[in-house]
Design a protein around this motif. Structure first.
Motif, mmCIF file in Angstrom:
data_model
loop_
_atom_site.group_PDB
_atom_site.id
_atom_site.type_symbol
_atom_site.label_atom_id
_atom_site.label_comp_id
_atom_site.label_asym_id
_atom_site.label_seq_id
_atom_site.Cartn_x
_atom_site.Cartn_y
_atom_site.Cartn_z
ATOM 1 N N THR A 36 0.810 -1.228 0.000
ATOM 2 C CA THR A 36 0.000 0.000 0.000
ATOM 3 C C THR A 36 0.836 1.268 0.000
ATOM 4 O O THR A 36 0.284 2.355 -0.095
ATOM 5 C CB THR A 36 -0.957 0.044 1.207
ATOM 6 N N TYR A 173 0.091 -7.501 -5.888
ATOM 7 C CA TYR A 173 -0.360 -6.396 -5.075
ATOM 8 C C TYR A 173 0.038 -5.129 -5.813
ATOM 9 O O TYR A 173 1.179 -4.960 -6.178
ATOM 10 C CB TYR A 173 0.349 -6.409 -3.720
ATOM 11 N N TRP A 175 -0.788 -0.694 -6.345
ATOM 12 C CA TRP A 175 -1.464 0.515 -5.912
ATOM 13 C C TRP A 175 -2.737 0.670 -6.699
ATOM 14 O O TRP A 175 -2.794 0.335 -7.873
ATOM 15 C CB TRP A 175 -0.587 1.722 -6.226
ATOM 16 N N ARG A 193 -5.891 6.078 1.981
ATOM 17 C CA ARG A 193 -7.152 5.416 2.377
ATOM 18 C C ARG A 193 -7.658 5.974 3.663
ATOM 19 O O ARG A 193 -7.024 6.331 4.539
ATOM 20 C CB ARG A 193 -6.908 3.918 2.517
#
Length: 193
Positions: A36, A173, A175, A193
């Protein structure tokens, strides 16, 4: 101390921090969190001493990918042909400077140069440069040991990980990014987030 967290000592009022706990993260959640953010720190050996460099990264199929350039210290990380790579550590975190809440993850594993030219070209499009130097290659870190923790207010429930998320292999994974732009180039508000 009052129930609201105010401590009274010698007639003075002093605010205290809420009770916090440090919760250990499992491997899947730790790698999900690393994915993330785009910034981390690689720890490696340089001239027989530990060295640390901030780098940008992304996570693909459970591996951490970082860019290297010709005259950088990371370009010297070359493993002999008979070993899987050079042992490195990689750390990424998000800790709020005001609340001191957040998370930190440390990955230890083997780093090796990405040999496939097609992969290197693809990674060059995904990794934003920090300096005005061309990308000479990419380094792949294959996690062996993954440890992490989350600092959270006591009494909060652990954040859940979506079912199926965080598999070590077979899941990319990435972005969340607008298709036309690289994720690390988005304005901060666009991906927070």
């Amino acid at each position: 101390m009052d129930q609201d967290g105010t401590q009274r000592a010698f007639g003075r009022v002093r605010e205290t921090t809420p009770a916090r706990r440090m919760r250990e993260l499992d491997r899947a959640e730790a790698l999900r969190l690393v994915a993330t953010v785009s910034l981390g720190r690689i720890v490696f050996t340089q001239h027989a001493l530990p060295a640390v460099r901030p780098v940008n990264h992304f996570v693909e199929d459970g591996d951490i990918i970082i860019r290297i350039h010709d005259d950088g210290a990371l370009a010297a990380l070359v493993a002999p042909a008979d070993v899987p790579g050079v042992v490195v550590a990689y750390e990424a975190d998000v800790i709020d400077p005001d609340t001191h809440l957040g998370w930190s993850v440390v990955v230890t594993g083997y780093a090796s140069l990405v040999a496939d030219v097609g992969e290197v070209d693809r990674y060059a499009k995904l990794l934003c440069p920090w300096v005005a130097q061309p990308m000479a290659g990419a380094l792949r870190i294959r996690p062996d040991l993954v440890t992490g923790f989350r600092l959270e207010v006591e009494g909060t429930r652990p954040a859940s990980v979506a079912p199926g998320a965080g598999r070590d292999r077979g899941v990319s994974y990435r972005w969340a990014a607008a298709p036309a732009r690289r994720a690390c180039c988005l304005p901060r508000r666009a991906y927070r987030r």
